[in-house]
Design an enzyme around this catalytic site. Sequence first.
Site, PDB file in Angstrom:
ATOM      1  N   GLU A 868       0.801  -1.221   0.000  1.00  0.00           N
ATOM      2  CA  GLU A 868       0.000   0.000   0.000  1.00  0.00           C
ATOM      3  C   GLU A 868       0.837   1.276   0.000  1.00  0.00           C
ATOM      4  OE1 GLU A 868      -3.963  -0.764   2.254  1.00  0.00           O
ATOM      5  OE2 GLU A 868      -2.395  -1.958   3.172  1.00  0.00           O
TER       6      GLU A 868
HETATM    7  N1  MCN Z   1       7.037  -7.980  -0.141  1.00  0.00           N
HETATM    8  C1  MCN Z   1       8.386  -8.179  -0.295  1.00  0.00           C
HETATM    9  N2  MCN Z   1       9.248  -7.554   0.539  1.00  0.00           N
HETATM   10  C2  MCN Z   1       8.827  -6.690   1.485  1.00  0.00           C
HETATM   11  C3  MCN Z   1       7.444  -6.456   1.629  1.00  0.00           C
HETATM   12  C4  MCN Z   1       6.566  -7.136   0.804  1.00  0.00           C
HETATM   13  O1  MCN Z   1       8.795  -8.909  -1.197  1.00  0.00           O
HETATM   14  N3  MCN Z   1       9.671  -6.108   2.293  1.00  0.00           N
HETATM   15  C5  MCN Z   1       6.073  -8.652  -1.043  1.00  0.00           C
HETATM   16  C6  MCN Z   1       5.225  -9.691  -0.317  1.00  0.00           C
HETATM   17  O2  MCN Z   1       5.845 -10.929  -0.260  1.00  0.00           O
HETATM   18  C7  MCN Z   1       3.962  -9.665  -1.165  1.00  0.00           C
HETATM   19  C8  MCN Z   1       3.870  -8.240  -1.636  1.00  0.00           C
HETATM   20  O3  MCN Z   1       5.181  -7.698  -1.520  1.00  0.00           O
HETATM   21  O4  MCN Z   1       4.086 -10.524  -2.247  1.00  0.00           O
HETATM   22  C9  MCN Z   1       2.891  -7.399  -0.804  1.00  0.00           C
HETATM   23  O5  MCN Z   1       3.104  -7.682   0.533  1.00  0.00           O
HETATM   24  P1  MCN Z   1       2.297  -6.948   1.709  1.00  0.00           P
HETATM   25  O6  MCN Z   1       2.567  -5.511   1.662  1.00  0.00           O
HETATM   26  O7  MCN Z   1       2.506  -7.688   2.953  1.00  0.00           O
HETATM   27  O8  MCN Z   1       0.759  -7.082   1.270  1.00  0.00           O
HETATM   28  P2  MCN Z   1      -0.227  -8.333   1.211  1.00  0.00           P
HETATM   29  O9  MCN Z   1       0.478  -9.524   0.709  1.00  0.00           O
HETATM   30  O10 MCN Z   1      -1.004  -8.403   2.454  1.00  0.00           O
HETATM   31  O11 MCN Z   1      -1.127  -7.844  -0.024  1.00  0.00           O
HETATM   32  C10 MCN Z   1      -2.102  -6.870   0.091  1.00  0.00           C
HETATM   33  C11 MCN Z   1      -1.708  -5.503  -0.413  1.00  0.00           C
HETATM   34  C12 MCN Z   1      -2.917  -4.692  -0.393  1.00  0.00           C
HETATM   35  S1  MCN Z   1      -3.534  -4.371   1.135  1.00  0.00           S
HETATM   36  C13 MCN Z   1      -3.582  -4.338  -1.540  1.00  0.00           C
HETATM   37  S2  MCN Z   1      -5.029  -3.469  -1.471  1.00  0.00           S
HETATM   38  C14 MCN Z   1      -3.037  -4.682  -2.781  1.00  0.00           C
HETATM   39  C15 MCN Z   1      -1.635  -5.009  -2.775  1.00  0.00           C
HETATM   40  O12 MCN Z   1      -1.136  -5.591  -1.729  1.00  0.00           O
HETATM   41  N4  MCN Z   1      -3.787  -5.037  -3.836  1.00  0.00           N
HETATM   42  C16 MCN Z   1      -3.181  -5.476  -4.975  1.00  0.00           C
HETATM   43  N5  MCN Z   1      -1.026  -5.199  -3.956  1.00  0.00           N
HETATM   44  C17 MCN Z   1      -1.754  -5.518  -5.052  1.00  0.00           C
HETATM   45  N6  MCN Z   1      -1.142  -5.918  -6.184  1.00  0.00           N
HETATM   46  C18 MCN Z   1      -1.911  -6.342  -7.215  1.00  0.00           C
HETATM   47  N7  MCN Z   1      -1.291  -6.743  -8.336  1.00  0.00           N
HETATM   48  N8  MCN Z   1      -3.252  -6.379  -7.169  1.00  0.00           N
HETATM   49  C19 MCN Z   1      -3.912  -5.946  -6.087  1.00  0.00           C
HETATM   50  O13 MCN Z   1      -5.220  -6.019  -6.034  1.00  0.00           O
END
Ligand code: MCN
Length: 909
Positions: A868
């Site tokens: 986000e």
């Molecule tokens: N990640 C990483 N290294 C980090 C942090 C995160 O590699 N230091 C990677 C994670 O492994 C994950 C991705 O980044 O694959 C996002 O991680 P995170 O921020 O924890 O979010 P969530 O997996 O809980 O995903 C939800 C978040 C939200 S809240 C929305 S809304 C959203 C989003 O991610 N909607 C999306 N990204 C999106 N991306 C796509 N393509 N489509 C959506 O609908």
Amino acid sequence: MFNKILFVNGIARTVISTPKATLADVLRNQLHLLGTKVGCGKGECGACSVIMDGKVVRSCIVRMKRVPDEAKITTIEGIGTEQKPHPIQVAWMIHGAAQCGFCTPGFIVSAKALLDENINPTREEVRDWFQRHRNICRCTGYKPLVDAVMDAARLMRGEVKKEDLIFKFKEGQSLIGTRAIRPTALDKVTGNWRFGADLGLELPENTLHIKLVQAKVSHANILSIDTSEAEKMPGVYKVLTYRDVPGSNRINGLALPSNKGDGKERPILADKKIFQFGDAIAMVLADTPSQAEAAVDKVKVEIEELPAYMSAPEAMDEDAIEIHPGTPNVFFETGVVKGKDTKPIMDSAAYVVEDDFYVGRQPHLPLEPDVGFAYINEKDQLVIHSKSVGLHAHAAMIAEGVGVPLDDLKIVQNPTGGTFGYKFSPTIEALLGVAALVTKKPVYLGFNMYQQITYTGKRSPFFIHLKMGADKNGKLLAMESDWTVDHGPYCEFGDILTLRGAQFIGACYNIPNIRGKGREVATNHAWGSAFRGYGSPQSMFASEVLMDELAEKIGMDPFELRYKNIYREGSTTPTGCKPDVICLPQMFDKLRPYYEKAKKDVEEKNKNGGNKKYGMGIAILHYSSGLSGADSSEAWAEINPTGVTIGDSWEDHGQGADIGTLTIGYEALRPLGIRPDQIKLVMNDMQKTPNSGAAGGSRSNVYTGNAIRLACGKLLKALRKSDGTYRTYEEMVAEKLPLRYDGKWTAPCADGDVETNQANPFPCYMYGTLVAEVEVDTVSGKVKVEKLDLVSDVGTIINRLVVDGQMYGGLAQGIGLALSEDFEDIKKHVTLTACGIPQIKDVPDDIELEYVETPRPQGPYGASGAGELPLAGPHAAIVNAIYNACGVRVTKLPARPEKVLSGLKAIKD
Ligand code: MCN
Ligand code: FES
Ligand code: FES
């Protein structure tokens, strides 16, 4: 009816069709070529692109009468296979260009036609091509797609080999921070990733198709519903209304205790009242979708129309009636109280600025419309497959309303074509559940894009009044905030959204004294659902634009004012706690050269700009990981004969839950000497996977990542022998040791009380600093974003392709939020284009991403979240850049051309 011979992917196929049928329908429904996706169904998104006689066509708008006999058609299935992918497909994987993968087949087919015509295109020619062929992507921000086409062309010209470009795993190496390709990529680029509508075509023969009878007004009493005529229509099995719902017919919005209602105001099928346009009133169940559709208009609904309150101020008017009788329209209140009383401080501050801000109803616009199906399984449990990104929470929210014990309700996530948060709320799950429960048959419901846009939740508008006071050197002394959240008629997740105003207005600056009041208001406009950033884009817009106003008043550079006030050792957040890490000064140092260069660039361009004015702006981006308080997640790890299976409910919007689970699990299991391909993933099926919480609030990487780490750690401990070596699967079985180990992680955090919000609600935060350069056309008022430079800190990067992809995609949505995206006019904003979705030419190709990786004490291997962050502030940087270019300060989004023009006119007058 007629028959035609079509050469589809080189094979002669006899097709029997009607002249009006679309090529997309024939390919999908008759030839079962499900790689061709239908998103908008109106020629606007390119998801359905195929090549017909050498030209790219959007098959959803090509009628069969226009398809020549013996036409040569190439679909994604004809480009390459999983065994032998085409170089374009390989390049797509290398660049992480398939996130959700819904647009992917259309883009790859389109790119194939381009490269057939021009094997050596420039980046601008690639962008022109995708613009001309209307290939739209909502996830990637387009840049990785252009990178992929450029590398595909190099591969095809023989200048490089696949082996030179693709990530190569070296025995024993860590995957953390690498460009390892996500496990689902190959399916996505070959068109074999089955989304809900694809699976819907593979359901058993006795499946009933649902079409909804929906409200055509925004507020009314329902006097009667007559289904008798509809029930006599051909093929109709049953028409269901609220009277047929076995349960309480209410969705539980999980309201906070201080909500003035009970949080159960949202009906599954409207009973007494219509609360918003599109509310579901009845479900027609028929043998085919067209039979169901034909009967929809035969359902007679008698209503008494009521005044519709389409914004928070209207619903707060003292004459307004209660939208939910018995609950005031202002149904939740909160505040922030930090430090000393702000009034005397403001009165004596050297500089004080204040302004009003509005961030509106941004529509999510995933390319895949909402879709799902349900049935009763052999254990007599209700199983619902949908785009849910909160499986266990959604089950808890709908079970009682549907009328099924919670233990007998299982939700499974289908491969999902993007949600961007709208699926944080249950949408069609309860409708599907009721239909399957009543009929005991499989049922299917798919929205078209119109329904997707008009009847799913939207970003909740914030009306903010903000005041900041600083001393003579620009050091912030105090802040006063007032925010009103328009949450539409349903409260679900609106209370914690309203808390975000307390947590994020003024965040990233050490402001010792804060007073603020916020409230959540019911209206008859679209219900509020989570949208990437969830309150932070609204909150940060106000403080990041007001910081520029303050800088101007003081006569200070906006960069320097920020630099002076950002978190350092000893600083506290608006909720009065220590930031998780101090990383902003380092980030600003990294951004400084970009900032200085941008200043010079726009100065240079303005010398010969004429009617075009150029400007640059800065903003901080910031958000938290988690749903606040003692939020938790679970996962399990199990030894199997060939490796380890990891189970979790890390729902995948498209962001990369697969590679996140694999990378973190593999890292924890590395002492075993295992390879990544020996790890099997079982994900997102409540029948098999534990409660990992929702994939919202950028929480999964931290929470589920930690749960995976703990589960794998426990497994490792159980496998370890006294001599330090590890047991095999066979040895575990022989010793009768448990094979599966659970991991659970709970954030060591707490919510504050709603009046003051002073607490430590989140374990980790994400930080970004962004410079935007814009061009303002002073004749048309049109703004073009020319360049973006982003420095972010999301802790340790787990996968670089994923994180880059998240940043590009989120920035593109930020451009949309700043300049074009809106769902205010429910009659007008009903297509992707009318809602202002950015096309490739709306997003610059010139985007620089830099990272600072400050390890997070609470994150798995030091990682925070990422998803986000990139949407938290680009709109503020862009609006600041518009002001820098032409002196027009837009404080109410979107900054459409007419708004910029009227600002220019006001300056002239
Ligand atoms: N990640 C990483 N290294 C980090 C942090 C995160 O590699 N230091 C990677 C994670 O492994 C994950 C991705 O980044 O694959 C996002 O991680 P995170 O921020 O924890 O979010 P969530 O997996 O809980 O995903 C939800 C978040 C939200 S809240 C929305 S809304 C959203 C989003 O991610 N909607 C999306 N990204 C999106 N991306 C796509 N393509 N489509 C959506 O609908
Ligand atoms: Fe055909 Fe969007 S252009 S589905
Ligand atoms: Fe393009 Fe999701 S990857 S829409």
